[in-house]
Design a protein around this motif. Sequence first.
Motif, mmCIF file in Angstrom:
data_model
loop_
_atom_site.group_PDB
_atom_site.id
_atom_site.type_symbol
_atom_site.label_atom_id
_atom_site.label_comp_id
_atom_site.label_asym_id
_atom_site.label_seq_id
_atom_site.Cartn_x
_atom_site.Cartn_y
_atom_site.Cartn_z
ATOM 1 N N SER A 425 0.836 -1.207 0.000
ATOM 2 C CA SER A 425 0.000 0.000 0.000
ATOM 3 C C SER A 425 0.868 1.253 0.000
ATOM 4 C CB SER A 425 -0.914 -0.011 1.230
ATOM 5 O OG SER A 425 -1.613 1.200 1.319
ATOM 6 N N ARG A 426 1.934 1.247 0.822
ATOM 7 C CA ARG A 426 2.780 2.432 0.938
ATOM 8 C C ARG A 426 3.459 2.766 -0.385
ATOM 9 N NH1 ARG A 426 8.129 2.328 4.077
ATOM 10 N NH2 ARG A 426 7.066 0.677 5.195
ATOM 11 N N TYR A 427 3.960 1.722 -1.054
ATOM 12 C CA TYR A 427 4.728 1.975 -2.277
ATOM 13 C C TYR A 427 3.884 1.928 -3.554
ATOM 14 C CZ TYR A 427 8.775 1.290 0.758
ATOM 15 O OH TYR A 427 9.695 1.397 1.767
ATOM 16 N N GLY A 428 2.713 1.286 -3.499
ATOM 17 C CA GLY A 428 1.977 1.059 -4.733
ATOM 18 C C GLY A 428 0.606 1.677 -4.846
ATOM 19 N N ALA A 429 0.045 2.162 -3.712
ATOM 20 C CA ALA A 429 -1.332 2.665 -3.756
ATOM 21 C C ALA A 429 -1.492 3.798 -4.757
ATOM 22 C CB ALA A 429 -1.774 3.111 -2.368
ATOM 23 N N SER A 430 -0.557 4.744 -4.751
ATOM 24 C CA SER A 430 -0.715 5.908 -5.637
ATOM 25 C C SER A 430 -0.699 5.492 -7.107
ATOM 26 C CB SER A 430 0.368 6.946 -5.365
ATOM 27 O OG SER A 430 1.651 6.388 -5.543
ATOM 28 N N LEU A 431 0.048 4.424 -7.426
ATOM 29 C CA LEU A 431 0.089 3.919 -8.800
ATOM 30 C C LEU A 431 -1.242 3.251 -9.155
ATOM 31 C CD1 LEU A 431 2.305 4.025 -10.951
ATOM 32 C CD2 LEU A 431 2.981 1.717 -10.283
ATOM 33 N N SER A 440 7.026 1.871 -16.918
ATOM 34 C CA SER A 440 7.918 0.791 -16.459
ATOM 35 C C SER A 440 8.741 1.214 -15.253
ATOM 36 C CB SER A 440 8.868 0.375 -17.585
ATOM 37 O OG SER A 440 8.166 -0.309 -18.591
ATOM 38 N N ASN A 441 9.206 2.449 -15.294
ATOM 39 C CA ASN A 441 10.063 2.932 -14.212
ATOM 40 C C ASN A 441 9.345 2.848 -12.861
ATOM 41 O OD1 ASN A 441 12.441 4.191 -13.133
ATOM 42 N ND2 ASN A 441 11.243 6.075 -12.973
ATOM 43 N N ASN A 442 8.088 3.279 -12.826
ATOM 44 C CA ASN A 442 7.346 3.267 -11.566
ATOM 45 C C ASN A 442 6.954 1.853 -11.140
ATOM 46 O OD1 ASN A 442 7.512 5.990 -10.974
ATOM 47 N ND2 ASN A 442 5.692 6.508 -12.177
ATOM 48 N N ILE A 443 6.717 0.973 -12.098
ATOM 49 C CA ILE A 443 6.464 -0.432 -11.760
ATOM 50 C C ILE A 443 7.716 -1.039 -11.117
ATOM 51 C CG2 ILE A 443 6.071 -2.740 -12.721
ATOM 52 C CD1 ILE A 443 3.506 -1.122 -12.653
ATOM 53 N N PHE A 444 8.897 -0.751 -11.714
ATOM 54 C CA PHE A 444 10.152 -1.249 -11.132
ATOM 55 C C PHE A 444 10.356 -0.689 -9.720
ATOM 56 C CE2 PHE A 444 11.420 -2.772 -15.306
ATOM 57 C CZ PHE A 444 12.245 -3.852 -15.001
ATOM 58 N N LYS A 445 9.992 0.571 -9.527
ATOM 59 C CA LYS A 445 10.146 1.175 -8.201
ATOM 60 C C LYS A 445 9.318 0.431 -7.157
ATOM 61 C CE LYS A 445 11.330 5.990 -9.253
ATOM 62 N NZ LYS A 445 10.802 7.379 -9.247
ATOM 63 N N VAL A 446 8.065 0.106 -7.503
ATOM 64 C CA VAL A 446 7.202 -0.634 -6.580
ATOM 65 C C VAL A 446 7.813 -2.003 -6.293
ATOM 66 C CG1 VAL A 446 4.945 -1.717 -6.270
ATOM 67 C CG2 VAL A 446 5.094 0.578 -7.253
ATOM 68 N N PRO A 469 -4.850 -8.143 4.516
ATOM 69 C CA PRO A 469 -6.080 -8.466 3.778
ATOM 70 C C PRO A 469 -6.396 -7.483 2.649
ATOM 71 C CG PRO A 469 -6.431 -8.728 6.136
ATOM 72 C CD PRO A 469 -5.083 -8.082 5.967
ATOM 73 N N ASN A 470 -6.213 -6.179 2.928
ATOM 74 C CA ASN A 470 -6.632 -5.177 1.952
ATOM 75 C C ASN A 470 -5.747 -5.099 0.713
ATOM 76 O OD1 ASN A 470 -8.827 -4.544 3.463
ATOM 77 N ND2 ASN A 470 -8.343 -2.396 3.721
ATOM 78 N N ASN A 471 -4.757 -5.970 0.631
ATOM 79 C CA ASN A 471 -3.995 -6.059 -0.621
ATOM 80 C C ASN A 471 -4.871 -6.535 -1.780
ATOM 81 O OD1 ASN A 471 -1.538 -5.096 0.307
ATOM 82 N ND2 ASN A 471 -0.742 -7.120 0.830
ATOM 83 N N PHE A 472 -6.103 -6.962 -1.486
ATOM 84 C CA PHE A 472 -7.008 -7.323 -2.591
ATOM 85 C C PHE A 472 -7.255 -6.124 -3.509
ATOM 86 C CE2 PHE A 472 -10.307 -5.794 0.425
ATOM 87 C CZ PHE A 472 -11.093 -5.026 -0.414
#
Length: 620
Positions: A425-431, A440-446, A469-472
Amino acid sequence: HEIIRQYPKAFMAWNILGAANNGLGRTTEAFEAFKKVTELNPNYADGFNNFGVVLKKHGRLDEAIEAFRNALSIQPDYADAYNNMGNALKEQDKIEEAIKAYRKAISIKSDYAEAHNNLGVGLKQQENLEEATEAYKKAILIRPNYAEAHNNLGNIFQDQGQLEDAIEAYKKALSIKPDYAEAYNNTGNALKDQGKLEEAIEAYKKALSIKPDYSDAYNNMGNALQDQGRLEDAIKAYKEALSIKPDCELAFNGMGTALQDQGKLEEAIKAYKKALSIKPDYVGTHRNLSILTKYTPYDPQLIAVSQMIKNSELKDNDQCELHFTYAKMMEDLSEFEVAFQHYVAGGTLRKKLLSYEFKNDERTFKKIKATDPDIKGLCIDEAFEDMSFTPIFILGMPRSGTTLVEQIISSHSTVQAAGELGHLSRYGASLSLGDQFINSNNIFKVRNAYLGELKKISDSSPFITDKMPNNFLYIGLILKALPEAKIIHVQRDPAATCWSNFKHYFTTKGLGYSYNLGDTVGFFKMYQNLMEFWETQYAGQIYHLNYDKLTDEQEEQTRKLIEHLGAEWENACLYPQENKRSIRTASQQQVREKVYKGSSQAWRKFEPYLSYAFNELYTG
């Protein structure tokens, strides 16, 4: 002393002597000198004010307040005396009177930075955060290098969940006052709330290097270590706190939760009871203890809570936790209607405290679905590096059985259990929400940030679980950034899941939907809809596991699950109750028992009071 020998009745000489002793920390000598000043000149306002300051240091608060009043009767426009009287009243927990005193000081001297800062402290204690913020900002405007006001402003930001702003405020305080142990401690708390546990622990260590007898920093470090799953280290930190402050109820409470996570329930209960012996109205400990206790009608704790809950002066936070505690007690006594009323009252308060609005969750689900085609359609322009381990995401609604599934899987010798991790959530929610460019760059960052966090805790097992759980919400992102990962979606009877969410007090602040039955049902339906969406987009890439089927057909379903992971069968997976790992979720007691059937029917005890709230879960 020579002057006083020559002029023993010169009150100004005694006043100078008192000030000198007070400055050197000789409070007893200062007390005697200032007392002499008031006797020699009963019309000298400074003498009474100074005497009050020393009386306060000695803990003689009533006498201190009387001294300040004497100063003010002589000099009604004495701003310092009002400010000092406010400090003494605040120590007596007479917050309203203290605030009046601070306001009076400010009305006399509008640029009085200390009084503005102290006013902020009082207003914060009243949970009046907006006015407290303004008071701190006023203090800083008057005196930009006021480290304490910057620190206090940081505390307000932290209370409001504005963690980056809080950390900036603490940094400012530390730039002004580099040896400010309290600001390092508070920085640690903000970093801990961000999930940056290593950095938080470093901040606590810094606080302790400045102030080795800082029991709060040891206690807070224990909390961070506990969040890391380092339970033995956490207990050591709590013991350090207690060696400095033997009556630190916070440390006993923290030790209780660490022991509870270890499954040492009797020791946990003793720790909680010790905390309550020190602070009988410690609401959080009452709630923690209630989880481990099966109540009978004349239990002393039940009687204590039933009295506490009637206190009309309780803060909303405390009142809220007490409602959930008392509801659990009433449920144990089969007083289901009373229990339901308290679950509703507690939930109403919690929703208000979190400022939860259902429309914000609706917006989140909508944005995730709208963004997914861009994530799914993105071409990754270079190959991912091989993983040294495979993440297993165990996800679904909270209270749906994810803890049991992690306990089963981590009973296997190749699987390390990491519990609920907030990293995705911390690294990927905003994406996932479309708030960042999807490239690609931001996917690699996550990917790299997430795997980097897992490497910090990896014990080199081939598999590592993340059962947030909320990773769904982020399945599309997982499959793009971490395509090697396994995704296990745990689903349970809808009514059982919704009821279990509604009746539970979550310490995390991100589950605001769960405190109102209508919101809970609405959120569950959005979750169902999103899972159907994921299945249409990524058919065959999500393993769906029915909790109720798992408890009915334990061996068959467990074998299928282990086979799906690509691991060899191990009989230990049939005995999750023997898995001794630490567990930090509300289900910890249940999963330490043998897998049992029928838990999804427990909500029916409350069916008469639900006004058919769950009917729509089974239609359409």
